[in-house]
Design a protein around this motif. Structure first.
Motif, PDB file in Angstrom:
ATOM      1  N   GLN A 142      28.460  17.079  49.724  1.00  0.00           N
ATOM      2  CA  GLN A 142      28.934  18.444  49.870  1.00  0.00           C
ATOM      3  C   GLN A 142      28.600  18.980  51.257  1.00  0.00           C
ATOM      4  OE1 GLN A 142      26.774  20.345  46.713  1.00  0.00           O
ATOM      5  NE2 GLN A 142      28.177  19.672  45.103  1.00  0.00           N
ATOM      6  N   PHE A 143      29.273  20.066  51.635  1.00  0.00           N
ATOM      7  CA  PHE A 143      28.946  20.704  52.904  1.00  0.00           C
ATOM      8  C   PHE A 143      27.529  21.249  52.806  1.00  0.00           C
ATOM      9  CE2 PHE A 143      29.021  23.790  56.319  1.00  0.00           C
ATOM     10  CZ  PHE A 143      29.718  23.105  57.295  1.00  0.00           C
ATOM     11  N   THR A 173      25.733  29.375  54.076  1.00  0.00           N
ATOM     12  CA  THR A 173      26.217  29.118  55.427  1.00  0.00           C
ATOM     13  C   THR A 173      27.700  28.800  55.344  1.00  0.00           C
ATOM     14  OG1 THR A 173      24.134  28.370  56.359  1.00  0.00           O
ATOM     15  CG2 THR A 173      26.132  27.437  57.312  1.00  0.00           C
ATOM     16  N   THR A 174      28.491  29.365  56.270  1.00  0.00           N
ATOM     17  CA  THR A 174      29.949  29.292  56.153  1.00  0.00           C
ATOM     18  C   THR A 174      30.599  29.034  57.505  1.00  0.00           C
ATOM     19  OG1 THR A 174      29.898  30.857  54.292  1.00  0.00           O
ATOM     20  CG2 THR A 174      32.011  30.562  55.403  1.00  0.00           C
ATOM     21  N   ILE A 175      31.524  28.095  57.538  1.00  0.00           N
ATOM     22  CA  ILE A 175      32.416  27.946  58.689  1.00  0.00           C
ATOM     23  C   ILE A 175      33.574  28.904  58.477  1.00  0.00           C
ATOM     24  CG2 ILE A 175      33.863  26.399  60.045  1.00  0.00           C
ATOM     25  CD1 ILE A 175      30.967  25.614  60.180  1.00  0.00           C
ATOM     26  N   VAL A 192      29.596  18.740  63.064  1.00  0.00           N
ATOM     27  CA  VAL A 192      28.681  19.836  62.795  1.00  0.00           C
ATOM     28  C   VAL A 192      27.259  19.293  62.710  1.00  0.00           C
ATOM     29  CG1 VAL A 192      28.069  21.690  61.180  1.00  0.00           C
ATOM     30  CG2 VAL A 192      30.478  21.061  61.514  1.00  0.00           C
ATOM     31  N   ALA A 193      26.329  19.903  63.434  1.00  0.00           N
ATOM     32  CA  ALA A 193      24.909  19.595  63.287  1.00  0.00           C
ATOM     33  C   ALA A 193      24.343  20.436  62.148  1.00  0.00           C
ATOM     34  CB  ALA A 193      24.154  19.882  64.577  1.00  0.00           C
ATOM     35  N   ASN A 194      23.452  19.840  61.362  1.00  0.00           N
ATOM     36  CA  ASN A 194      22.826  20.527  60.222  1.00  0.00           C
ATOM     37  C   ASN A 194      21.308  20.507  60.418  1.00  0.00           C
ATOM     38  OD1 ASN A 194      25.149  18.500  58.673  1.00  0.00           O
ATOM     39  ND2 ASN A 194      25.480  20.703  58.767  1.00  0.00           N
ATOM     40  N   ALA A 220      33.090  20.705  48.444  1.00  0.00           N
ATOM     41  CA  ALA A 220      33.242  19.254  48.405  1.00  0.00           C
ATOM     42  C   ALA A 220      33.634  18.716  49.772  1.00  0.00           C
ATOM     43  CB  ALA A 220      34.288  18.867  47.368  1.00  0.00           C
ATOM     44  N   LEU A 221      32.969  17.643  50.189  1.00  0.00           N
ATOM     45  CA  LEU A 221      33.292  16.956  51.431  1.00  0.00           C
ATOM     46  C   LEU A 221      33.877  15.584  51.143  1.00  0.00           C
ATOM     47  CD1 LEU A 221      32.986  16.900  54.607  1.00  0.00           C
ATOM     48  CD2 LEU A 221      30.845  15.688  54.204  1.00  0.00           C
TER      49      LEU A 221
END
Length: 539
Positions: A94-95, A531-533, A121-123, A73-74
């Motif tokens: 969401q992320f 994908t994970t930070i 963050v670029a997506n 959740a963002l």
């Protein structure tokens, strides 16, 4: 307010942001990171231990923490993550699926004394084969998954936490209204709907973020039936620019700055001259791409500083480069690559990430390799090579506006057990292929992220630390190896913590949503790879 724990059990550390020059302008200080321990294993041994695995591998001296994943959740109204039935509502709140860290920006100190950071963050991507069951594309969802993400972080009770519904937290996507400024705006229009395919970004010394669009053509075709006029050929010239964003203002529009030229970018970095003018270095995303420089005509703190200045292309001359100014005309800015070629610019082997030393004494450029090269030169030393190398450029006296820089290759990549021409400093305990992202730590060490486009059959992608000074210059050590199919999307620095993006795990060339090469980070059979930070915490 809900919060997700990021880093547990950490002592309070001084914050830092991606650009140390930006720290000084924003009044934020940072303590130098501890020295990297001397390598414990010789390079020959490391060559045998970098095969890709289902899980990741954390280098000596670090613990790894999961921070944010695809589907987390963002926004406060975000629904639960359901990867088997993705909706546009999930995608907007969401992320997202893909991530490249563009920068960390420290907001002004609050009265409560809690340290905070805003992560930009670029997506870049949302491939149907990895995002949707059966690979059946849903373009309106895919368009929301790409773009950019602003994420709030704060440090409380000895640990970092993300703030769901934080003040600056938001998504920027195909539906976001963007402003267009600079010399080309009068021709293509002053507004456009959407930020498409941003491949890279950076924090600036004046406190904003830059997001560099890549090749938008596939997205325009994919989104043709979604709306926003993407089926109109007249839309194409409104993409492929650098967008400037005040990430601390949740109501700010991204502003596409046309004075920086239109081309698909792979890397971007910003600095400032001693008299305060903005200087931007950019690389073209192509097997034989150009290196560009933009020098603003006015002070970086001027709100329109990136709307006028001089765009130039690098030409390799001997063992360095010279800068050739490009015409300041609409055709040259819209067709910047053609203008660079006509001016005599020199192609680099898949140029990517760029990192600038705090005092402007050095500029580092990652080159991913170009198997089609037949004639070597001083800064592209190998023919038929698809492993890559790293170039160090030295402006005279730290003058980033100078007409010529010295240059040299400081690392020639590849597996030393199988690849001729590799060159690593004696004592290095790691090796790499296809360097893509570069970030300089406050200590001066260069963090190198690699990207083999999901094909990690020759060795895992990862993060590597190269010393840039001291008793062992160019010594390389391994900080992190990503799981199979994953690439690295840059890093940012916060005290003892290195934030990093692990992109598209499991996305090997033959993989799909239904049959990924790994299901990292959960490794659960009912979850797709995410994908994970992550946070790499020094111990």
């Amino acid at each position: 307010m809900k919060r997700r724990d990021l880093l547990n059990g950490l002592s309070l550390a001084t914050l830092s942001i991606t650009s140390a020059r930006a720290q000084s302008m924003l009044g934020v200080s940072s303590a130098p990171a501890p020295s990297v321990p001397a390598p414990a294993a010789p390079l020959a041994a490391a060559a045998q231990t970098q095969a890709p695995k289902l899980d990741d591998t954390v280098g000596a001296g670090f613990n790894r923490i999961v921070i944010a994943r695809w589907g987390d959740a963002l926004l406060p109204d975000a629904p639960a993550f359901n990867p088997n039935a993705l909706t546009a509502d999930q995608a907007r709140s969401q992320f997202p699926y893909d991530a490249v860290i563009a920068g960390l920006i420290a907001p002004p100190p609050a009265q409560d004394g809690i340290p905070r950071l805003v992560m930009v963050v670029a997506n870049p991507t949302a491939p149907a084969r990895m995002v949707f069951p059966g690979g059946v594309d849903i373009p309106d969802v895919a368009g929301r998954l790409q773009g950019a993400t602003i994420l709030n972080l704060q440090y409380m009770s000895g640990r970092w936490v993300t703030v769901d519904g934080g003040y600056q937290s938001r998504r920027i996507s195909d539906g976001t209204l963007c402003e267009i400024t600079g010399p080309v705006a009068a021709v293509i229009g002053s507004t456009v709907q959407g930020l498409l395919a941003p491949q890279a970004g950076c924090a600036t010394p004046w406190g904003n973020a830059l997001l560099a669009e890549g090749n938008a053509a596939p997205w325009l075709k994919r989104l043709a039936g979604v709306g926003y006029g993407y089926d109109d050929p007249a839309q194409a010239p409104r993409f492929g620019w650098v967008a400037e964003l005040n990430a601390l203002d949740p109501g700010a529009f991204p502003i596409k700055r046309t004075a920086l030229g239109r081309f698909a970018r792979a890397g971007i970095a910003a600095t400032a001259t001693q008299d305060g003018r903005a200087v931007i270095f950019m690389s073209q995303d192509a097997p034989g791409g150009y290196l560009f420089r933009f020098i603003a005509a006015t002070a970086a703190t001027d709100g329109t500083a990136l709307d006028s200045g001089t765009l130039a292309v690098a030409q390799i001359t001997g063992d360095g480069i010279g800068w050739i100014d490009l015409p300041n005309t609409v055709p040259a800015l819209v067709g910047a690559v053609d203008a660079a070629a006509n001016a005599g610019g020199s192609p680099f082997d898949a140029p990517g990430g760029i990192a600038i030393a705090t005092d402007n004494s050095a500029i580092y450029l990652a080159c991913g390799g170009n198997a089609a090269r037949t004639v070597p030169d001083a800064l592209n030393p190998r023919t038929g090579d698809d492993n890559g190398h790293i170039v160090a450029l030295t402006p005279p006296g730290g003058d980033v506006t100078a007409k010529s820089f010295a240059g040299k290759v400081v690392l020639s990549a590849g597996n030393p057990a199988t690849t001729p021409g590799t060159d690593y400093a004696a004592g290095s305990n790691g090796w790499l292929r296809k360097p893509r992202t570069l970030n300089l730590a406050p200590s001066g060490a260069l963090w190198i992220g690699t990207d083999q486009k999901g094909d990690t059959s020759l060795g895992a992608d990862g993060l590597f630390i190269m010393q840039t000074g001291g008793p062992s210059p160019y010594l390389l050590s391994t900080a992190y190896l990503a799981p199979i199919g994953a690439a690295m999307g840059g890093v940012g620095f916060g005290g003892k913590t290195v934030f990093a993006a692990v992109r598209h795990p499991g996305a090997t060339p033959g993989a799909s949503f239904n049959a990924p090469a790994t299901r990292w980070p959960t490794l659960r059979p009912d979850m797709p790879p995410q994908t994970t930070i992550i946070g790499l915490v020094r111990v």
